[in-house]
Design an enzyme around this catalytic site. Structure first.
Site, short mmCIF file in Angstrom:
data_model
loop_
_atom_site.label_atom_id
_atom_site.label_comp_id
_atom_site.label_asym_id
_atom_site.label_seq_id
_atom_site.Cartn_x
_atom_site.Cartn_y
_atom_site.Cartn_z
N CYS A 1 0.84 -1.20 0.00
CA CYS A 1 0.00 0.00 0.00
C CYS A 1 0.87 1.26 0.00
CB CYS A 1 -0.92 0.00 1.21
SG CYS A 1 -2.13 1.34 1.24
N CYS A 2 1.92 1.26 0.84
CA CYS A 2 2.84 2.40 0.89
C CYS A 2 3.52 2.61 -0.46
CB CYS A 2 3.91 2.17 1.97
SG CYS A 2 3.34 2.35 3.67
N CYS B 1 -0.59 8.68 6.97
CA CYS B 1 -1.98 8.42 6.60
C CYS B 1 -2.82 8.21 7.87
CB CYS B 1 -2.08 7.18 5.72
SG CYS B 1 -1.33 7.38 4.09
N CYS C 1 -3.10 4.78 9.59
CA CYS C 1 -1.82 4.18 9.97
C CYS C 1 -1.05 5.00 11.00
CB CYS C 1 -0.94 3.99 8.74
SG CYS C 1 -1.68 2.93 7.48
N CYS D 1 8.30 3.44 5.25
CA CYS D 1 7.33 3.18 4.19
C CYS D 1 7.99 2.92 2.85
CB CYS D 1 6.36 4.36 4.05
SG CYS D 1 7.19 5.91 3.61
#
Length: 236
Positions: free
Chosen positions: A119-120, A202, A205, A230
């Site tokens: 996702c990162c 985010c 997170c 990340c």
């Protein structure tokens, strides 16, 4: 080796100079090819202030992952209003975000470190590489005290993964020094900092840290000690 030599040569040439002098030198030497990435945290706001207040021609950009805090967008707006300078937003590729959510759902990053890094990568690393393309110097708000992974970094270093010289002007600053600069210079800052958030990413997170916790404890708190990065600052 050539990249490492370039970073060392810049460091040697600027020894003893102030941050503003270094920024001006880089902007002049690498005209139009110097970029600063901001996430609107304390450190980045200090550098933004130094660049904009001193009219230094450095391109300022931010990576909008699509999952930022409302407070982050507010300080983004306030910064634009204060300085009257552009901050260019880079977004993740729509097709990859859609595919990720379609195949793994909206919170796959909670399920494994691999999913979180995926996702990162999509939301941060891909747009970063697009932003850095064609540039020769990348300015960051990294501080050595932020994590063990960052404690051995140099003020000027060669980022092999992105083939760019990285300049970390606040590397040796303490958090107190950063806060003092923000206060004395009336720099806009993210109000989440007042609520225990020291490293803001985010919204799903990031959490506030508790007294005595590590600086990075509020990022991906459900993971064990995995480096807490990340991928933006991995130079491999």
């Amino acid at each position: 080796m050539e990249g490492l030599k370039a970073a060392q040569n810049i460091s040697d040439s600027l020894e003893g100079k102030s941050i503003v002098e270094k920024l001006k030198y880089l902007a002049e030497r690498y005209e139009g090819k110097v970029i600063f990435t901001t996430s609107f945290g304390y450190e980045d706001q200090v550098i933004t202030d130094l660049i904009f207040k001193n009219e230094i021609p450095v391109r300022v950009i931010t990576l909008d992952t699509g999952r930022m805090f409302e407070e982050t967008y507010k300080v983004y707006r306030t910064t634009l209003e204060k300085y009257g300078k552009p901050i260019h937003a880079y977004f993740p590729p729509t097709d990859k975000v859609e595919k990720l959510l379609r195949e793994k759902g909206t919170f796959s990053f909670y399920e494994s470190v691999e999913n979180r890094k995926e996702c990162c990568y999509i939301r941060k690393v891909i747009p970063l590489k697009r932003a850095l393309e064609g540039n020769q110097v990348w300015i960051t708000g990294i501080r050595a005290a932020q994590s063990a992974n960052r404690s051995n970094l140099a003020e000027f270093e060669w980022d092999e993964g992105n083939h760019i010289v990285k300049y970390n002007p606040l590397l040796d600053w303490s958090l107190d020094e950063v806060k003092q600069y923000v206060k004395e210079n009336h720099v806009p800052y993210n109000i989440l900092h007042d609520k225990g958030f020291v490293s803001i990413g985010c919204e799903p997170c990031t959490r506030a840290i508790k007294p005595g916790e590590d600086f990075r404890a509020g990022r991906w708190w459900w993971e064990q000690n995995t480096g807490k990065e990340c991928g933006l600052h991995e130079s491999k």
